[in-house]
Write a protein that holds these residues in place. Structure first.
Motif, PDB file in Angstrom:
ATOM      1  N   PHE A  87       8.040  18.799  17.480  1.00 51.40           N
ATOM      2  CA  PHE A  87       9.132  17.669  17.445  1.00 51.40           C
ATOM      3  C   PHE A  87       8.817  16.592  18.564  1.00 51.40           C
ATOM      4  N   ALA A  88       8.416  17.108  19.500  1.00 51.03           N
ATOM      5  CA  ALA A  88       8.357  16.101  20.651  1.00 51.03           C
ATOM      6  C   ALA A  88       7.161  15.181  20.391  1.00 51.03           C
ATOM      7  N   VAL A  89       5.896  15.654  19.628  1.00 49.32           N
ATOM      8  CA  VAL A  89       4.961  14.773  19.124  1.00 49.32           C
ATOM      9  C   VAL A  89       5.647  14.029  18.093  1.00 49.32           C
ATOM     10  N   ILE A  90       6.237  14.640  17.092  1.00 56.24           N
ATOM     11  CA  ILE A  90       6.617  13.768  15.881  1.00 56.24           C
ATOM     12  C   ILE A  90       7.662  12.536  16.213  1.00 56.24           C
ATOM     13  N   ILE A  91       8.514  12.566  17.158  1.00 55.85           N
ATOM     14  CA  ILE A  91       9.302  11.530  17.666  1.00 55.85           C
ATOM     15  C   ILE A  91       8.518  10.439  18.324  1.00 55.85           C
ATOM     16  N   ALA A  92       7.137  10.710  18.639  1.00 50.56           N
ATOM     17  CA  ALA A  92       6.576   9.555  19.082  1.00 50.56           C
ATOM     18  C   ALA A  92       5.557   9.105  17.963  1.00 50.56           C
ATOM     19  N   THR A  93       5.903   9.438  16.838  1.00 48.31           N
ATOM     20  CA  THR A  93       4.988   9.024  15.629  1.00 48.31           C
ATOM     21  C   THR A  93       5.877   7.991  14.922  1.00 48.31           C
ATOM     22  N   PRO A  94       5.494   7.481  13.667  1.00 46.92           N
ATOM     23  CA  PRO A  94       6.446   6.753  12.775  1.00 46.92           C
ATOM     24  C   PRO A  94       7.111   7.576  11.940  1.00 46.92           C
ATOM     25  N   LEU A  95       7.088   8.935  11.970  1.00 47.88           N
ATOM     26  CA  LEU A  95       7.877  10.042  11.140  1.00 47.88           C
ATOM     27  C   LEU A  95       9.141  10.134  11.892  1.00 47.88           C
ATOM     28  N   SER A  96      10.096  10.303  11.235  1.00 45.99           N
ATOM     29  CA  SER A  96      11.565  10.573  11.497  1.00 45.99           C
ATOM     30  C   SER A  96      11.963  12.087  11.857  1.00 45.99           C
TER      31      SER A  96
ATOM     32  N   SER B 125      11.568   4.666   7.091  1.00 44.61           N
ATOM     33  CA  SER B 125      12.221   3.909   8.321  1.00 44.61           C
ATOM     34  C   SER B 125      13.687   3.768   7.860  1.00 44.61           C
ATOM     35  N   ALA B 126      14.114   3.341   6.724  1.00 45.76           N
ATOM     36  CA  ALA B 126      15.486   3.265   5.979  1.00 45.76           C
ATOM     37  C   ALA B 126      16.301   4.303   6.032  1.00 45.76           C
ATOM     38  N   VAL B 127      15.571   5.499   5.826  1.00 41.93           N
ATOM     39  CA  VAL B 127      16.277   6.558   5.745  1.00 41.93           C
ATOM     40  C   VAL B 127      16.428   7.235   6.698  1.00 41.93           C
ATOM     41  N   ALA B 128      15.540   7.067   7.987  1.00 45.46           N
ATOM     42  CA  ALA B 128      16.177   7.267   9.223  1.00 45.46           C
ATOM     43  C   ALA B 128      17.174   6.686   9.801  1.00 45.46           C
TER      44      ALA B 128
ATOM     45  N   SER C 269       0.860  -1.121   0.060  1.00 41.47           N
ATOM     46  CA  SER C 269       0.190  -0.148   0.121  1.00 41.47           C
ATOM     47  C   SER C 269       0.969   1.130   0.150  1.00 41.47           C
ATOM     48  N   VAL C 270       0.196   2.230  -0.252  1.00 40.17           N
ATOM     49  CA  VAL C 270       1.108   3.705  -0.321  1.00 40.17           C
ATOM     50  C   VAL C 270       1.649   3.882   0.894  1.00 40.17           C
ATOM     51  N   ASN C 271       1.030   3.609   2.075  1.00 37.04           N
ATOM     52  CA  ASN C 271       1.270   4.043   3.469  1.00 37.04           C
ATOM     53  C   ASN C 271       2.472   2.982   3.910  1.00 37.04           C
TER      54      ASN C 271
END
Length: 352
Positions: A190-199, A18-21, A8-10
């Protein structure tokens, strides 16, 4: 093409990001952890100068690692992985060619947005041509990866890089002019983003978030680490608490998905930490702004002037004392006053 449609796109972008991070983390960790030490010792002999050089050299491997790791996420063969890596290196902008003297110069890690774009294209093209090249893949994959996709990246690089540097320069400049609201927003975000799948690492590096803006982002991330560490200490073992304080908050993704209100104390912690940092104005480089404790404070220390003891106290205050205080405040505010979160929400079943 059928193999590509299985994702899927997601799912495709989650694997890619995840590989880039991971590529960025692996590449910048040597210079972040031991780089300042070797830099200080570089003038004390060729041995230390060489160690300083090779430590910093690791950062330039980002494009190749991004391509190889991303291709590995999709189960590519060795020739396919290396072909994707070729494309990302050539299209990254990390290598500049001088027609005047015929030399190639390694000028940096390249533009991360362009690297992501080229990696996505390379993986998609490999999937599409796989049924047609067959055993000829050892010839066609490197040619297509290097010449076609890598060449396309060389063409897109100036335009993509112009956009990313403009966005980064805008954020950095606005933070300098209006540190109080911007540091608060960056710390919270950034506090919230680090708690998500985003890098956060990829985001900070992609847009060149540095200086005061980079410091606010790093402090906000650290506030998230300590908030989660304190919350899980109520219902989990000490080992997990230490892991959270050192940045393993993505282990909580299932909890956050099930109880999204758990992000509220994290957002409060990050916002308060960023607000206070607007007065202290810690600084961090773009490659380190997406890191919290312990990488963030190590790099932030190098930006401070004054005595080592004075600098150590400032860093300790912003990356250790402040995060603990805001963690206690935000957690008990959300749990005991507003009753938004429960203790049991933070339980992590390690055997699941």
């Amino acid at each position: 093409m059928q193999e590509l449609r299985k994702y899927s796109v997601n799912d495709f972008w989650n694997k890619l990001m995840s590989a880039v991070a991971m590529a960025i983390v692996v590449s910048v960790t040597p210079s972040a952890i031991v780089g300042p030490l070797f830099q200080a010792l570089a003038n004390h002999g060729p041995f230390w100068a060489t160690l300083n050089m090779v430590t910093n050299m690791a950062m330039y491997a980002v494009p190749v690692l991004c391509g190889a790791l991303a291709a590995g996420q999709f189960g590519f063969s060795m020739i396919e992985k290396t072909s994707v890596a070729l494309a990302t290196l050539i299209g990254s902008g990390a290598v500049a060619y001088s027609a005047k003297d015929g030399t190639y110069t390694l000028i940096g890690m390249g533009d991360l947005i362009n690297i992501i774009l080229i990696t996505a294209i390379a993986i998609s093209v490999i999937f599409i041509i796989r049924p047609y090249v067959g055993s000829w893949s050892i010839i066609w994959d490197p040619i297509i990866g290097a010449c076609a996709i890598g060449g396309f990246g060389v063409w897109t690089y100036p335009y993509v890089h112009m956009v990313t540097t403009t966005v980064g320069a805008f954020l950095n400049q606005v933070t300098k002019l209006q540190p109080l609201p911007m540091c608060t927003i960056l710390g919270l975000s950034f506090a919230v983003i680090i708690a998500t799948p985003l890098s956060t690492v990829g985001l900070a590096y992609a847009f060149g978030i540095s200086g005061i803006a980079g410091g606010a982002a790093s402090v906000g991330i650290t506030a998230c680490f300590f908030t989660v560490a304190y919350a899980v200490s109520k219902v989990n073992g000490k080992g997990l608490v230490v892991a959270m304080a050192f940045g393993s908050v993505k282990m909580m993704l299932a909890n956050f998905l099930k109880h999204p209100q758990m992000l509220i104390p994290i957002a409060i912690s990050g916002g308060i930490a960023g607000f206070i940092d607007s007065f202290v104005q810690m600084k961090n480089g773009a490659a380190y702004a997406g890191f919290g404790f312990p990488v963030g404070p190590i790099n932030a220390f190098t930006y401070l002037s004054g005595s080592p003891l004075h600098n150590f106290l400032i860093v300790a205050g912003m990356y250790f004392i402040l995060p603990i205080i805001v963690a206690l405040l935000s957690y008990h505010l959300c749990k005991d006053v507003f009753h938004i979160v429960n203790e049991d929400d933070w339980y992590v079943n390690l055997n699941a």
